[in-house]
Design a protein around this motif. Structure first.
Motif, PDB file in Angstrom:
ATOM      1  N   ILE A  34      41.899  25.769  36.496  1.00 25.76           N
ATOM      2  CA  ILE A  34      42.300  26.390  37.503  1.00 25.76           C
ATOM      3  C   ILE A  34      42.273  28.224  37.450  1.00 25.76           C
ATOM      4  O   ILE A  34      42.143  28.638  38.404  1.00 25.76           O
ATOM      5  CB  ILE A  34      43.483  25.977  38.508  1.00 25.76           C
ATOM      6  CG1 ILE A  34      44.695  25.974  37.595  1.00 25.76           C
ATOM      7  CG2 ILE A  34      43.341  24.354  38.961  1.00 25.76           C
ATOM      8  CD1 ILE A  34      45.847  25.678  38.259  1.00 25.76           C
ATOM      9  N   PHE A  35      42.541  28.359  36.305  1.00 28.41           N
ATOM     10  CA  PHE A  35      42.438  29.774  35.981  1.00 28.41           C
ATOM     11  C   PHE A  35      41.296  30.270  35.551  1.00 28.41           C
ATOM     12  O   PHE A  35      40.873  31.512  35.533  1.00 28.41           O
ATOM     13  CB  PHE A  35      43.345  30.196  34.962  1.00 28.41           C
ATOM     14  CG  PHE A  35      44.991  29.689  35.432  1.00 28.41           C
ATOM     15  CD1 PHE A  35      45.820  30.640  36.044  1.00 28.41           C
ATOM     16  CD2 PHE A  35      45.469  28.601  34.811  1.00 28.41           C
ATOM     17  CE1 PHE A  35      46.932  30.282  36.549  1.00 28.41           C
ATOM     18  CE2 PHE A  35      46.801  28.142  34.991  1.00 28.41           C
ATOM     19  CZ  PHE A  35      47.476  29.100  36.045  1.00 28.41           C
ATOM     20  N   ASP A  36      40.046  29.523  35.628  1.00 27.87           N
ATOM     21  CA  ASP A  36      38.678  29.932  35.087  1.00 27.87           C
ATOM     22  C   ASP A  36      38.186  30.243  36.750  1.00 27.87           C
ATOM     23  O   ASP A  36      38.391  29.797  37.643  1.00 27.87           O
ATOM     24  CB  ASP A  36      37.995  28.814  34.602  1.00 27.87           C
ATOM     25  CG  ASP A  36      38.475  28.389  33.213  1.00 27.87           C
ATOM     26  OD1 ASP A  36      39.229  29.256  32.533  1.00 27.87           O
ATOM     27  OD2 ASP A  36      38.190  27.115  32.741  1.00 27.87           O
TER      28      ASP A  36
ATOM     29  N   ARG B 148      49.543  42.294  43.835  1.00 28.85           N
ATOM     30  CA  ARG B 148      48.152  41.572  44.425  1.00 28.85           C
ATOM     31  C   ARG B 148      48.703  40.171  43.826  1.00 28.85           C
ATOM     32  O   ARG B 148      48.154  39.235  44.493  1.00 28.85           O
ATOM     33  CB  ARG B 148      47.055  42.338  44.097  1.00 28.85           C
ATOM     34  CG  ARG B 148      46.890  43.376  44.837  1.00 28.85           C
ATOM     35  CD  ARG B 148      45.598  44.291  44.796  1.00 28.85           C
ATOM     36  NE  ARG B 148      44.624  43.601  44.810  1.00 28.85           N
ATOM     37  CZ  ARG B 148      43.331  43.962  43.981  1.00 28.85           C
ATOM     38  NH1 ARG B 148      43.295  45.179  43.360  1.00 28.85           N
ATOM     39  NH2 ARG B 148      42.410  42.976  44.014  1.00 28.85           N
ATOM     40  N   MET B 149      48.925  40.314  42.357  1.00 26.56           N
ATOM     41  CA  MET B 149      48.994  39.095  41.519  1.00 26.56           C
ATOM     42  C   MET B 149      50.150  37.976  42.258  1.00 26.56           C
ATOM     43  O   MET B 149      49.740  36.869  42.615  1.00 26.56           O
ATOM     44  CB  MET B 149      49.253  39.262  40.149  1.00 26.56           C
ATOM     45  CG  MET B 149      49.290  38.193  39.276  1.00 26.56           C
ATOM     46  SD  MET B 149      51.141  37.344  39.089  1.00 26.56           S
ATOM     47  CE  MET B 149      52.049  38.732  38.577  1.00 26.56           C
ATOM     48  N   LEU B 150      51.121  38.601  42.662  1.00 24.97           N
ATOM     49  CA  LEU B 150      52.397  37.863  43.266  1.00 24.97           C
ATOM     50  C   LEU B 150      51.907  37.407  44.404  1.00 24.97           C
ATOM     51  O   LEU B 150      52.271  36.143  45.116  1.00 24.97           O
ATOM     52  CB  LEU B 150      53.599  38.779  43.074  1.00 24.97           C
ATOM     53  CG  LEU B 150      54.240  39.047  41.924  1.00 24.97           C
ATOM     54  CD1 LEU B 150      55.208  40.257  41.966  1.00 24.97           C
ATOM     55  CD2 LEU B 150      54.923  37.733  41.252  1.00 24.97           C
ATOM     56  N   GLY B 151      51.113  38.185  45.369  1.00 20.11           N
ATOM     57  CA  GLY B 151      50.765  37.773  46.529  1.00 20.11           C
ATOM     58  C   GLY B 151      49.802  36.657  46.663  1.00 20.11           C
ATOM     59  O   GLY B 151      49.756  35.670  47.436  1.00 20.11           O
ATOM     60  N   ASN B 152      48.901  36.580  45.487  1.00 19.75           N
ATOM     61  CA  ASN B 152      48.182  35.405  45.460  1.00 19.75           C
ATOM     62  C   ASN B 152      48.872  34.227  45.045  1.00 19.75           C
ATOM     63  O   ASN B 152      48.830  33.096  45.509  1.00 19.75           O
ATOM     64  CB  ASN B 152      46.933  35.592  44.341  1.00 19.75           C
ATOM     65  CG  ASN B 152      45.851  36.493  44.695  1.00 19.75           C
ATOM     66  OD1 ASN B 152      45.854  36.894  45.829  1.00 19.75           O
ATOM     67  ND2 ASN B 152      45.066  36.727  43.504  1.00 19.75           N
TER      68      ASN B 152
ATOM     69  N   THR C 298      41.985  33.324  38.858  1.00 17.37           N
ATOM     70  CA  THR C 298      41.349  34.161  37.701  1.00 17.37           C
ATOM     71  C   THR C 298      41.854  35.505  37.631  1.00 17.37           C
ATOM     72  O   THR C 298      42.270  35.990  36.845  1.00 17.37           O
ATOM     73  CB  THR C 298      39.781  33.860  38.150  1.00 17.37           C
ATOM     74  OG1 THR C 298      39.414  32.534  37.959  1.00 17.37           O
ATOM     75  CG2 THR C 298      39.095  34.597  36.937  1.00 17.37           C
ATOM     76  N   PHE C 299      41.961  35.990  39.173  1.00 14.23           N
ATOM     77  CA  PHE C 299      42.250  37.385  39.173  1.00 14.23           C
ATOM     78  C   PHE C 299      43.902  37.291  38.489  1.00 14.23           C
ATOM     79  O   PHE C 299      44.090  38.398  37.819  1.00 14.23           O
ATOM     80  CB  PHE C 299      42.280  37.957  40.575  1.00 14.23           C
ATOM     81  CG  PHE C 299      43.255  39.291  41.045  1.00 14.23           C
ATOM     82  CD1 PHE C 299      42.344  40.260  40.431  1.00 14.23           C
ATOM     83  CD2 PHE C 299      44.187  39.121  41.276  1.00 14.23           C
ATOM     84  CE1 PHE C 299      42.874  41.555  40.685  1.00 14.23           C
ATOM     85  CE2 PHE C 299      44.987  40.395  41.548  1.00 14.23           C
ATOM     86  CZ  PHE C 299      44.392  41.378  41.272  1.00 14.23           C
TER      87      PHE C 299
END
Length: 173
Positions: A120-122, A61-65, A143-144
């Motif tokens: 952008i990570f917040d 899911r992280m890679l998909g984002n 963030t995820f």
């Protein structure tokens, strides 16, 4: 998912995983989007990545984002590049805990101004200067990604220059 991570309820379920197989699976799943926008997705995946102990669902899911964002912000007809490498010695510039696998997702988008590189990570952190025509998201995807990477003991960051695209890096020990 972000709320569960913030509350400390999201347990990761580690199992042996070949990271390059997950990268390929995500690219395959997103290939219709790439084709529809005539975006070439190039992979440069090292053959010496060892098996890592990861939560395979969260990692996909992280890679998909990350790859989905690269496709979203890359102009039609351009290129997205996904690289992986194994780093077995510390690199001071990123304060990596090594050995680690590093995945880099490079887009050909408009780039991210330096003042946004950490924001952008917040939660709800978005770049306000995006050109018209891009559909904005909830601001939770990166963030995820950060929570997933940090739950695995890793690090995520971006290197970008306005007008030259962005490269998102994930380091997983």
């Amino acid at each position: 998912d972000v709320s569960r991570f913030e509350a400390g309820y999201n347990q990761i379920r580690r199992s042996p995983a070949a990271l390059k197989d997950h990268i390929r699976a995500v690219i395959s799943r997103l290939s219709p989007l790439a084709r529809s926008r005539r975006i070439q997705v190039t992979t440069v995946l090292t053959t010496d990545l060892p098996v890592l102990h990861l939560d395979q669902d969260l990692i996909q899911r992280m890679l998909g984002n990350l790859i989905g964002n690269a496709l979203k912000f890359t102009p039609e007809g351009a290129r997205v590049t996904v690289r992986s490498e194994w780093i077995d010695h510390p690199r001071r510039e990123h304060r990596l805990h090594c050995p680690c696998a590093v995945v880099a997702v490079r887009d050909a988008g408009e780039g991210i101004p330096p003042e946004y590189h950490t924001k952008i990570f917040d939660k709800f952190g978005q770049v306000e200067s995006r050109q018209a025509g891009h559909h904005m998201s909830s601001g939770l995807g990166l963030t995820f990604c950060r929570y997933v990477v940090e739950a695995h003991g890793g690090k995520i960051w971006v290197e970008s220059k306005v007008g030259r695209g962005s490269t998102f890096f994930v380091a997983l020990p």
